[in-house]
Enzyme design. Structure first.
Site, PDB file in Angstrom:
ATOM      1  N   MET A 164      15.469   2.066 -44.268  1.00  0.00           N
ATOM      2  CA  MET A 164      15.412   2.642 -45.625  1.00  0.00           C
ATOM      3  C   MET A 164      16.482   2.048 -46.531  1.00  0.00           C
ATOM      4  O   MET A 164      17.056   2.744 -47.364  1.00  0.00           O
ATOM      5  CB  MET A 164      15.556   4.169 -45.562  1.00  0.00           C
ATOM      6  CG  MET A 164      14.503   4.847 -44.727  1.00  0.00           C
ATOM      7  SD  MET A 164      14.685   6.647 -44.641  1.00  0.00           S
ATOM      8  CE  MET A 164      16.202   6.773 -43.678  1.00  0.00           C
ATOM      9  N   PRO A 216       5.707   2.874 -35.310  1.00  0.00           N
ATOM     10  CA  PRO A 216       6.085   2.055 -36.463  1.00  0.00           C
ATOM     11  C   PRO A 216       4.959   1.708 -37.432  1.00  0.00           C
ATOM     12  O   PRO A 216       5.226   1.173 -38.504  1.00  0.00           O
ATOM     13  CB  PRO A 216       6.625   0.781 -35.814  1.00  0.00           C
ATOM     14  CG  PRO A 216       5.864   0.672 -34.535  1.00  0.00           C
ATOM     15  CD  PRO A 216       5.696   2.089 -34.061  1.00  0.00           C
ATOM     16  N   GLY A 269       6.121   9.057 -39.123  1.00  0.00           N
ATOM     17  CA  GLY A 269       6.310   7.674 -38.727  1.00  0.00           C
ATOM     18  C   GLY A 269       7.492   7.547 -37.778  1.00  0.00           C
ATOM     19  O   GLY A 269       8.434   8.336 -37.821  1.00  0.00           O
ATOM     20  N   GLY A 270       7.442   6.551 -36.900  1.00  0.00           N
ATOM     21  CA  GLY A 270       8.556   6.323 -35.976  1.00  0.00           C
ATOM     22  C   GLY A 270       8.732   7.474 -35.018  1.00  0.00           C
ATOM     23  O   GLY A 270       7.790   7.963 -34.409  1.00  0.00           O
ATOM     24  N   ASP A 271       9.972   7.945 -34.885  1.00  0.00           N
ATOM     25  CA  ASP A 271      10.319   9.064 -34.027  1.00  0.00           C
ATOM     26  C   ASP A 271      10.716  10.248 -34.902  1.00  0.00           C
ATOM     27  O   ASP A 271      11.413  10.065 -35.904  1.00  0.00           O
ATOM     28  CB  ASP A 271      11.472   8.689 -33.099  1.00  0.00           C
ATOM     29  CG  ASP A 271      11.841   9.812 -32.153  1.00  0.00           C
ATOM     30  OD1 ASP A 271      11.323   9.832 -31.032  1.00  0.00           O
ATOM     31  OD2 ASP A 271      12.647  10.688 -32.552  1.00  0.00           O
ATOM     32  N   LYS A 306       2.172  15.231 -51.129  1.00  0.00           N
ATOM     33  CA  LYS A 306       1.426  15.892 -52.190  1.00  0.00           C
ATOM     34  C   LYS A 306       1.391  17.406 -52.048  1.00  0.00           C
ATOM     35  O   LYS A 306       0.644  18.082 -52.759  1.00  0.00           O
ATOM     36  CB  LYS A 306       0.001  15.337 -52.231  1.00  0.00           C
ATOM     37  CG  LYS A 306      -0.055  13.862 -52.606  1.00  0.00           C
ATOM     38  CD  LYS A 306      -1.477  13.349 -52.688  1.00  0.00           C
ATOM     39  CE  LYS A 306      -1.488  11.863 -53.082  1.00  0.00           C
ATOM     40  NZ  LYS A 306      -2.867  11.336 -53.151  1.00  0.00           N
ATOM     41  N   VAL A 310       0.839  -1.200   0.000  1.00  0.00           N
ATOM     42  CA  VAL A 310       0.000   0.000   0.000  1.00  0.00           C
ATOM     43  C   VAL A 310       0.874   1.249   0.000  1.00  0.00           C
ATOM     44  O   VAL A 310       0.669   2.189  -0.772  1.00  0.00           O
ATOM     45  CB  VAL A 310      -0.955   0.001   1.209  1.00  0.00           C
ATOM     46  CG1 VAL A 310      -1.723   1.327   1.272  1.00  0.00           C
ATOM     47  CG2 VAL A 310      -1.930  -1.162   1.117  1.00  0.00           C
ATOM     48  N   ASP A 344       2.921  12.074 -42.918  1.00  0.00           N
ATOM     49  CA  ASP A 344       3.828  11.323 -43.785  1.00  0.00           C
ATOM     50  C   ASP A 344       3.162  10.052 -44.272  1.00  0.00           C
ATOM     51  O   ASP A 344       2.238   9.523 -43.643  1.00  0.00           O
ATOM     52  CB  ASP A 344       5.101  10.928 -43.004  1.00  0.00           C
ATOM     53  CG  ASP A 344       6.136  12.029 -43.039  1.00  0.00           C
ATOM     54  OD1 ASP A 344       5.972  12.978 -43.822  1.00  0.00           O
ATOM     55  OD2 ASP A 344       7.111  11.944 -42.272  1.00  0.00           O
TER      56      ASP A 344
END
Length: 409
Positions: free
Chosen positions: A334, A174, A250-252, A219, A26, A197
């Protein structure tokens, strides 16, 4: 108790004496919040859990290593009574009543003069839930529902926006929408404009309200600008228009995400920038495929490298010879279309051709798949298996550790 429900109040305990009797589970749960509140915490207990001991060793609390004794609640503002000795609890409770000290009883809520609410935090707000009777499971469930709703935007609360333009650079993780951070999801729910992205968690965009303008970064009309410059300008333009802007990546944001370039452009334009870290695919995708990037007795280090530029390209900043000499794990992002040349360079500089390699395509999503090879065969194997981006490439003995995993359905 239902006839006279508890009166909710927030205690300002900074610098005030608080006594905790008992150093068990506790106390372990309650002490961090008391410490965060700035209370002068005194623990009275002959023993304590290792976590509680660590708090005492760090000087966060004062530990009196003995059982409760009369007078321990003198000059005390608030007490938590949580020993395994019922008689001691009764005596301490009586002392608290006599000295007008609010006391929580872990063993007998009905005998307590105070109850601890189920609490949670979201974006600078503390949610505290008290029931008409001390039913911790029900109050905790309500607390969790409210906090989760505030965090993911399903429970919309009025939010005061700053008058100054601002942008949030949010790492989306990811690919699996459940792997974005709580803060990232909350900022998305508050956004007017989202510049996303291609590799961001696309499913999250479907959850946005109709009024939110979603812009595909790929775009944005570039005109005379480089692609990144056009994105920077779009962030600045929408922020200066008074809109809440989220750049969803995406990702970091800072792991091969050009997040710092965007942060620098915003700083030059005088626009405040909040960076929300994301789970990098360099670690999470191998994990989702059952590959630990480090493992005791196998790899004591891992290196993350961009493979978008081939080793024989004069623009390459990577010391491939040094990487080949390392004994740990090499994670390539990549690099699907360059993996043949990368493998050749590593072998040429001494890495064994038999070194295991795994290519994990669309990791953490329902389309995840894993292709295994060796450094000597990965170039042809990637072509034969038609491995496509996005894919994370793991090179090293850790590829052979564990059991291949699949993302949850």
């Amino acid at each position: 108790m239902a006839e006279h429900p508890a009166y909710p109040v927030g205690l300002r305990l900074s610098g005030r004496r608080v006594v905790v009797l008992g150093g068990g589970q506790v106390a372990q749960r309650r002490l961090p919040a008391l410490i965060a509140a700035g209370a002068d915490v005194h623990l009275v207990s002959p023993s304590a859990t290792p976590s509680v001991e660590a708090m005492a060793d760090a000087g966060e609390i004062t530990w009196h290593r003995r059982p409760y004794a009369a007078g321990d609640l003198a000059d005390t503002w608030y007490a938590l009574i949580a020993t395994s000795d019922h008689a001691a609890n009764e005596a301490a409770s009586a002392e608290g009543e006599a000295n007008r000290v609010w006391c929580v009883r872990s063993d007998d809520a009905a005998a307590a003069t105070a109850w601890t609410p189920a609490t949670g935090h979201s974006d600078g707000v503390t949610v505290a839930v008290l029931g008409d009777s001390p039913d911790p499971r029900r109050t905790a469930a309500i607390r969790d529902t409210v906090v989760e709703g505030l965090r993911d935007g399903t429970l919309v609360a009025p939010h005061h926006r700053p008058h100054t333009p601002s942008v949030a650079l949010v790492g989306g993780g990811p690919g699996d929408p459940d792997l974005i951070t709580v803060r990232g999801r909350r900022l998305l729910a508050q956004a007017d404009v989202v510049i996303a992205d291609r590799l961001g968690p696309r499913d999250l965009l479907n959850e946005l309200p109709p009024h939110v303008e979603v812009i595909d970064a790929a775009k944005i009309p570039y005109g005379r600008f480089m692609a990144q410059e056009a994105i920077n300008n779009a962030l600045i333009e929408h922020a200066k228009a008074g809109k809440a802007v989220v750049r969803l990546k995406g990702g970091d944001p800072f792991v091969f995400g050009r997040g710092m370039e965007e942060a620098q452009a915003l700083a030059e334009a005088g626009i405040a920038c909040t960076v929300v870290p994301g789970i990098s695919s360099s670690i999470s995708v191998p994990s989702a495929a059952g590959i630990p990037v480090t493992h005791r007795g196998v790899a004591h280090e891992f290196t993350v490298v961009s493979g978008h530029v081939a080793p024989d390209d004069e623009r390459s900043l990577v010391d491939w010879a040094a990487l080949a000499r390392l004994r740990g794990t090499l994670v390539v992002l990549m690099g699907v279309d360059k993996i043949g040349k990368i493998a050749e360079a590593l072998i040429a500089h001494g890495r064994a051709p038999e070194t295991p390699v795994a290519l994990v395509q669309e990791g953490t999503t329902a389309s995840q798949r894993r292709v295994d090879a060796t450094l000597g065969t990965v170039g042809e194997k990637a072509k034969a298996e038609d491995v496509r981006p996005p894919a994370v490439i793991v090179i090293g003995e850790v590829v052979g550790v564990g059991v291949p995993a699949k993302p949850e359905a």
